[in-house]
Design an enzyme around this catalytic site. Structure first.
Site, PDB file in Angstrom:
ATOM      1  N   GLU A 137      49.968 -60.090  53.013  1.00  0.00           N
ATOM      2  CA  GLU A 137      49.504 -59.006  53.890  1.00  0.00           C
ATOM      3  C   GLU A 137      49.677 -59.430  55.339  1.00  0.00           C
ATOM      4  O   GLU A 137      49.351 -60.551  55.714  1.00  0.00           O
ATOM      5  CB  GLU A 137      48.023 -58.661  53.675  1.00  0.00           C
ATOM      6  CG  GLU A 137      47.718 -57.830  52.462  1.00  0.00           C
ATOM      7  CD  GLU A 137      46.236 -57.437  52.392  1.00  0.00           C
ATOM      8  OE1 GLU A 137      45.574 -57.366  53.457  1.00  0.00           O
ATOM      9  OE2 GLU A 137      45.741 -57.234  51.273  1.00  0.00           O
ATOM     10  N   GLU A 162      41.534 -61.767  48.652  1.00  0.00           N
ATOM     11  CA  GLU A 162      40.622 -62.149  49.731  1.00  0.00           C
ATOM     12  C   GLU A 162      39.171 -62.347  49.282  1.00  0.00           C
ATOM     13  O   GLU A 162      38.275 -61.605  49.673  1.00  0.00           O
ATOM     14  CB  GLU A 162      40.677 -61.106  50.847  1.00  0.00           C
ATOM     15  CG  GLU A 162      42.041 -60.996  51.491  1.00  0.00           C
ATOM     16  CD  GLU A 162      42.089 -60.035  52.665  1.00  0.00           C
ATOM     17  OE1 GLU A 162      43.084 -60.067  53.409  1.00  0.00           O
ATOM     18  OE2 GLU A 162      41.127 -59.255  52.833  1.00  0.00           O
TER      19      GLU A 162
END
Length: 475
Positions: free
Chosen positions: A362, A174
């Site tokens: 995720e 991320e």
């Protein structure tokens, strides 16, 4: 085929090659912040600042995974979870960020990898999950172009020590979050603010992601090499042009900022004009160096965001309309519960021509959990996972790439600036005693992965739950 409302999910519907797992991160679970030669990371330093972390929490102990990894990997085996995504701590392997290797840190990750494989669990390794060595931040961190070579050195060391057993790699986790929250808004480590920090951090991160991919592919040609991106389905508050344009700007910022240059498309400057200033940090040849052909992309989605125009917001002239202000269901993080978001993001990433394969690396939710009589009955989390999986299956049935699903996360852990308040785990952790208790969502996921979907079977597993929880804890 679509899953109808009320119809039971079945693992077989996803195909035999679909990858199932959970995701974790070093700083959020390991603890042992200064054990066995580990250096300080930016999160070790940031959590010492007053009022930066909710309730003054920190990750010095966290879930004590450093000492309890065998018990937690045993939990994975008992829960029938075949894949574990974890990250290595750069400062545990290289305390100063460059130079000498801490062999005790290398040994620790070797033990995790070996223990996982011995229990039939495949390790998926993320090289960078936000815990930059503090020694490198003192030299400018991600704003210093030298970090490309520093990260390359770290990548090479990990590849050479773990690549004989690890077959799935992710370069970074991320990047929009750690650059945006850490170098623009200042609400994550290292706490820097402003475009003059954010823009060079973005560019050097893009170059480092692709360089890391090249090094891994060169050293480990048989391995599967990827990297992960956070994303949220963005929609305008109204159909007025001002709100629609604001939503496009936020989409460019949150969803396109990193993936497009890595795909060779350049930065989305046309939709986010302040990105044109990034040219100040570019050098001849950078456009080619920014791109790399990854084997897979990890898509990480939790929610959607509703956006409206806001002249007062610098750079993007847009703001988010909070879920609680819209009267919709939301999690402990304040994120809207909107399962269709994961379908929309799978669709969006599938529209890029150069992405070979997509995993959901995720997805999960934080809700208030209550340990009562040795049980945590977290029906909201179970429903969240089920409804998101239906959307993943919907995408697959429409021919989109979605080749795996990893729940965030195995155990409740340190959730960055929110401390230990939000609980995402399939396993409850009492942070005073480190007692582990499998939640009803963990039992559901276990039954689902073993082909048992009858909820009553989870209820009948109470005795097994108590036994596993006891074995997985130390007072």
């Amino acid at each position: 085929m679509d899953i109808e409302v009320g119809e039971e999910l079945n693992r077989d519907l996803f195909g035999k090659d679909f990858k199932w797992g959970v995701s974790t991160a070093a700083y959020q679970i390991e603890g042992a912040h200064d054990a066995d030669g580990k250096g300080s990371s930016i999160w070790d330093i940031y959590t010492e600042r007053k009022k930066k972390i909710l309730n003054g929490h920190h990750g010095k102990i966290a879930c004590d995974f450093y000492n309890r990894y065998k018990e937690d990997i045993s939990l994975l085996k008992d829960l029938n979870i075949p894949n574990l995504r974890l990250s290595t701590s750069w400062s545990r392997i290289m305390p100063s960020g460059t130079g000498p290797i801490n062999h005790k840190g290398i040994d620790f990750y070797n033990r995790i990898i070996d223990t996982s494989l011995e229990n039939g669990i495949e390790p998926w390794l993320t090289l960078y999950h936000w815990d930059l060595p503090h020694a490198l931040e003192q030299k400018g961190g991600w704003t210093n172009r030298d970090i490309i070579s520093w990260f390359a050195e770290y990548t090479e060391i990990c590849a050479k020590h773990f690549g004989d057993r690890v077959k799935h790699w992710m370069v970074m986790n991320e990047p929009m979050v750690f650059t945006g929250a850490g170098y623009f808004l200042g609400v994550h480590a290292p706490g820097r603010t402003g475009a003059n920090n954010f823009l060079p951090a973005v560019h050097h991160t893009v170059l480092s992601i692709s360089e890391g991919g090249r090094i891994l592919k060169d050293l480990l040609p048989a391995a599967e090499i990827g990297t992960t991106f956070s994303c949220s389905f963005i929609q305008p508050y109204t159909n007025r042009p001002k709100d629609v344009n604001a939503a496009n700007r936020i989409d460019a910022l949150l969803n396109r900022m990193f993936i497009e240059p890595i795909l060779g498309m350049g930065y989305p400057e046309n939709d986010l004009s302040f990105l044109k200033k990034i040219s100040k940090y570019m050098r001849p040849g950078d456009e080619d160096k920014m791109a790399f052909d990854f084997d897979f992309i990890g898509v990480q989605n939790y929610t959607r965001e509703i956006v409206k125009n806001s002249y007062l917001t610098p750079y993007v002239q847009a703001s988010l309309v909070k879920a609680k202000d819209r009267g919709v269901p939301y999690t402990s993080m304040g994120w809207e519960v909107y399962p269709e978001s994961i379908y929309e993001m799978i669709r969006k990433f599938n529209e890029y021509k150069n992405i070979k394969k997509i995993y959901i690396t995720e997805n999960g939710a934080a809700f208030p959990d209550h340990l009562i009589d040795g049980k945590v009955n977290d029906t909201q989390r179970t429903k969240y996972i089920q409804e998101n999986l239906k959307q993943v299956l919907r995408a697959r049935n429409e021919g989109m790439s979605a080749e795996g699903y990893f729940v965030w996360t195995l155990t409740d852990n340190f959730e960055w600036s929110e401390g230990y308040h939000p609980r995402f785990g399939l396993v409850h952790v009492d942070f005073e005693t480190q007692q582990r208790t499998i939640k009803s969502s963990g039992h559901w996921y276990s039954d689902f992965l073993s082909g048992q979907n009858d909820q009553t079977k989870s209820d009948l597993n109470l005795e097994k739950s108590n036994l596993i929880s006891s074995n997985a804890s130390r007072s």
